[in-house]
Design an enzyme around this catalytic site. Sequence first.
Site, PDB file in Angstrom:
ATOM      1  N   LYS A 124      76.848  80.311  -5.185  1.00 29.82           N
ATOM      2  CA  LYS A 124      77.125  78.964  -4.658  1.00 29.82           C
ATOM      3  C   LYS A 124      78.608  78.868  -4.371  1.00 29.82           C
ATOM      4  CE  LYS A 124      74.764  75.136  -3.921  1.00 29.82           C
ATOM      5  NZ  LYS A 124      73.309  74.982  -3.704  1.00 29.82           N
ATOM      6  N   ASP A 164      74.580  72.834   1.894  1.00 36.76           N
ATOM      7  CA  ASP A 164      74.255  72.012   0.723  1.00 36.76           C
ATOM      8  C   ASP A 164      74.875  70.643   1.045  1.00 36.76           C
ATOM      9  OD1 ASP A 164      73.130  72.357  -2.226  1.00 36.76           O
ATOM     10  OD2 ASP A 164      74.932  71.146  -2.444  1.00 36.76           O
TER      11      ASP A 164
HETATM   12  P1  NDP Z   1      73.341  65.947   2.398  1.00 37.62           P
HETATM   13  O1  NDP Z   1      74.809  66.052   2.411  1.00 37.62           O
HETATM   14  O2  NDP Z   1      72.585  66.139   3.660  1.00 37.62           O
HETATM   15  O3  NDP Z   1      72.898  64.536   1.795  1.00 37.62           O
HETATM   16  C1  NDP Z   1      73.293  64.159   0.515  1.00 37.62           C
HETATM   17  C2  NDP Z   1      72.790  62.758   0.251  1.00 37.62           C
HETATM   18  O4  NDP Z   1      73.004  62.441  -1.124  1.00 37.62           O
HETATM   19  C3  NDP Z   1      73.519  61.701   1.036  1.00 37.62           C
HETATM   20  O5  NDP Z   1      72.659  60.621   1.245  1.00 37.62           O
HETATM   21  C4  NDP Z   1      74.653  61.334   0.086  1.00 37.62           C
HETATM   22  O6  NDP Z   1      75.200  60.038   0.303  1.00 37.62           O
HETATM   23  C5  NDP Z   1      73.970  61.405  -1.250  1.00 37.62           C
HETATM   24  N1  NDP Z   1      74.947  61.758  -2.282  1.00 37.62           N
HETATM   25  C6  NDP Z   1      75.658  62.899  -2.355  1.00 37.62           C
HETATM   26  N2  NDP Z   1      76.477  62.886  -3.409  1.00 37.62           N
HETATM   27  C7  NDP Z   1      76.270  61.716  -4.002  1.00 37.62           C
HETATM   28  C8  NDP Z   1      76.820  61.116  -5.142  1.00 37.62           C
HETATM   29  N3  NDP Z   1      77.748  61.748  -5.885  1.00 37.62           N
HETATM   30  N4  NDP Z   1      76.363  59.899  -5.488  1.00 37.62           N
HETATM   31  C9  NDP Z   1      75.420  59.265  -4.738  1.00 37.62           C
HETATM   32  N5  NDP Z   1      74.866  59.784  -3.639  1.00 37.62           N
HETATM   33  C10 NDP Z   1      75.285  60.998  -3.281  1.00 37.62           C
HETATM   34  O7  NDP Z   1      72.854  66.982   1.283  1.00 37.62           O
HETATM   35  P2  NDP Z   1      71.407  67.634   1.069  1.00 37.62           P
HETATM   36  O8  NDP Z   1      70.343  66.675   1.451  1.00 37.62           O
HETATM   37  O9  NDP Z   1      71.429  68.962   1.694  1.00 37.62           O
HETATM   38  O10 NDP Z   1      71.399  67.849  -0.520  1.00 37.62           O
HETATM   39  C11 NDP Z   1      70.894  66.884  -1.427  1.00 37.62           C
HETATM   40  C12 NDP Z   1      70.549  67.547  -2.748  1.00 37.62           C
HETATM   41  O11 NDP Z   1      69.567  68.573  -2.524  1.00 37.62           O
HETATM   42  C13 NDP Z   1      71.713  68.256  -3.453  1.00 37.62           C
HETATM   43  O12 NDP Z   1      71.512  68.182  -4.851  1.00 37.62           O
HETATM   44  C14 NDP Z   1      71.560  69.712  -3.011  1.00 37.62           C
HETATM   45  O13 NDP Z   1      72.158  70.593  -3.926  1.00 37.62           O
HETATM   46  C15 NDP Z   1      70.041  69.822  -3.025  1.00 37.62           C
HETATM   47  N6  NDP Z   1      69.463  70.901  -2.232  1.00 37.62           N
HETATM   48  C16 NDP Z   1      69.745  71.049  -0.899  1.00 37.62           C
HETATM   49  C17 NDP Z   1      69.143  72.043  -0.177  1.00 37.62           C
HETATM   50  C18 NDP Z   1      69.345  72.219   1.282  1.00 37.62           C
HETATM   51  O14 NDP Z   1      68.703  73.103   1.864  1.00 37.62           O
HETATM   52  N7  NDP Z   1      70.176  71.435   1.944  1.00 37.62           N
HETATM   53  C19 NDP Z   1      68.253  73.032  -0.825  1.00 37.62           C
HETATM   54  C20 NDP Z   1      67.961  72.740  -2.214  1.00 37.62           C
HETATM   55  C21 NDP Z   1      68.579  71.727  -2.867  1.00 37.62           C
HETATM   56  P3  NDP Z   1      76.636  59.907   1.006  1.00 37.62           P
HETATM   57  O15 NDP Z   1      76.407  60.296   2.420  1.00 37.62           O
HETATM   58  O16 NDP Z   1      77.046  58.497   0.811  1.00 37.62           O
HETATM   59  O17 NDP Z   1      77.547  60.864   0.283  1.00 37.62           O
HETATM   60  O1  2IT Z   2      70.438  74.560  -3.489  1.00 40.05           O
HETATM   61  C1  2IT Z   2      69.943  75.292  -2.609  1.00 40.05           C
HETATM   62  O2  2IT Z   2      68.954  76.004  -2.819  1.00 40.05           O
HETATM   63  C2  2IT Z   2      70.544  75.252  -1.269  1.00 40.05           C
HETATM   64  N1  2IT Z   2      71.477  74.497  -1.049  1.00 40.05           N
HETATM   65  C3  2IT Z   2      70.036  76.174  -0.196  1.00 40.05           C
HETATM   66  C4  2IT Z   2      70.607  77.548  -0.366  1.00 40.05           C
HETATM   67  C5  2IT Z   2      70.309  78.525   0.748  1.00 40.05           C
HETATM   68  O3  2IT Z   2      70.894  79.611   0.673  1.00 40.05           O
HETATM   69  O4  2IT Z   2      69.532  78.229   1.653  1.00 40.05           O
END
Ligand code: NDP
Ligand code: 2IT
Length: 450
Positions: A124, A164
């Site tokens: 990461k 992420d």
């Molecule tokens: P994005 O940046 O697309 O969206 C994040 C969302 O969460 C936004 O709505 C954001 O609001 C909110 N958010 C982020 N940080 C905070 C915080 N500290 N407090 C409140 N709200 C918060 O990220 P993803 O959708 O990609 O990721 C979301 C979660 O999923 C994370 O935990 C990530 O690690 C996990 N994840 C992502 C994957 C991926 O493929 N993208 C894969 C597996 C897990 P705002 O815009 O106001 O910051």
């Molecule tokens: O938390 C996760 O699994 C991710 N943000 C996706 C990682 C990836 O390599 O696709």
Amino acid sequence: MKPDEILELVKKRNPNEPEFIQAAEEVIISVWPALERHPEYQSLRLLERMLEPERMISFRVTWLDDNNNVQVNRGYRVQMSSAIGPYKGGLRFHPSVNPSVLKFLAFEQIFKNALTGIPMGGGKGGSDFDPKGKSDHEVMKFCQAFMGELARHIHHRLDVPAGDIGVGGREIGYLFGAYKKIKNEFTGVLTGKGMGWGGSLIRNEATGYGLIYFAENMLQEKKDSIKGKTCLVSGSGNVAQYAIEKIIHLGGRAVTASDSNGFIYDAAGFTQDKLEFLKDLKNNRRGRIKEYADRYQCEYHALDPNHEVNPLWNIKADCAFPCATQNEVSAKDAHNLVKNGIKVLSEGANMPTTIEAITILIDQGVLYSPGKASNAGGVATSGLEMMQNYMGTFWTREEVDAKLVGIMKNIHQTCLAAAKEYGKPGNYLVGANIAGFLKVANAMRAQGVV
Ligand code: NDP
Ligand code: 2IT
């Protein structure tokens, strides 16, 4: 060493790293039955080895903003484990990024990637850079400066980052362009790439879709389904958007979404049209979720950043999908969910539920799945993108989606089988941690003390 001794060692070695200690504690406790059954794993100190990053890089990122002011950020890559494949995991750009957050994420990634069945190690990275309020030009300048250093440490056969929080298609594009320019080679060194330059169909949708496929598997185990269920979703980014989309496809009703300022409650539920508005708001206009409430005349609740109880989790519903960030479901929130009769809590985000909250949910018979199982569809589809890049081929949307469905089903079965074998039938947390641990532990044992 006994579990409490390992945890003490982790605390001593990693002071001021609460998120990493939390992720470590959850795994140490739940995999212990496997270590008791395999004392040879204890003497090889496999768990202690997994808890120590193989390599951790921290670097300065200097760039010029639109006013020609010099900006200084910190960049990182945590290369946690390469036992079963190249390091693989996302990049997070958020002001809260620090070594504790990235080590917890990289540690979880080891087990998640093992569960996908695709040979990928755990990693990461990211930066405390805040993309909010920055121009496209500033984001590009930052990505180029960040990759200026990261490029020395990654390679398509060594370490393959992806997105992420704060890193989506736009950032991956700028990062990929910078890598290609520096290295003078076109390879699949990042995943989440655009269609037409090495990306895979369905990667963008994969985490959210996979999450709902996993929850559907959990419900089917109980002869039930998402159809007709009221669902709470937090977040409004990549994972939340496609979780909502798949809930709509399967006939459920998603009634909430949030960002760091507050949440909307749309009792009528999202439709595809409303979701398209949300996608445009968040992905193109980069606006705040309050605009959704203004547009569709639904409830909006502002959230105090230091809230102890999140009223989003106190809305009566059948399923809860936290898809924003770590520790967004507290013990008090878990009590509220249970009080309102929640049946399923399936994690889209990484570690969104505190250890106390998980205990409450499991004790009360809620179907709970940890992110390392239920959000693994994203990284699994990154693995499929890597395979297509290696093979120089493209699979159709239907082909990739069918593989994703199969992978999530397989992870679900793997969790259930391991939980049963180790005396905790139906416990997805124990099942995911033990199954992931054993796969990596066996590889490490075969490869000697390195
Ligand atoms: P994005 O940046 O697309 O969206 C994040 C969302 O969460 C936004 O709505 C954001 O609001 C909110 N958010 C982020 N940080 C905070 C915080 N500290 N407090 C409140 N709200 C918060 O990220 P993803 O959708 O990609 O990721 C979301 C979660 O999923 C994370 O935990 C990530 O690690 C996990 N994840 C992502 C994957 C991926 O493929 N993208 C894969 C597996 C897990 P705002 O815009 O106001 O910051
Ligand atoms: O938390 C996760 O699994 C991710 N943000 C996706 C990682 C990836 O390599 O696709």
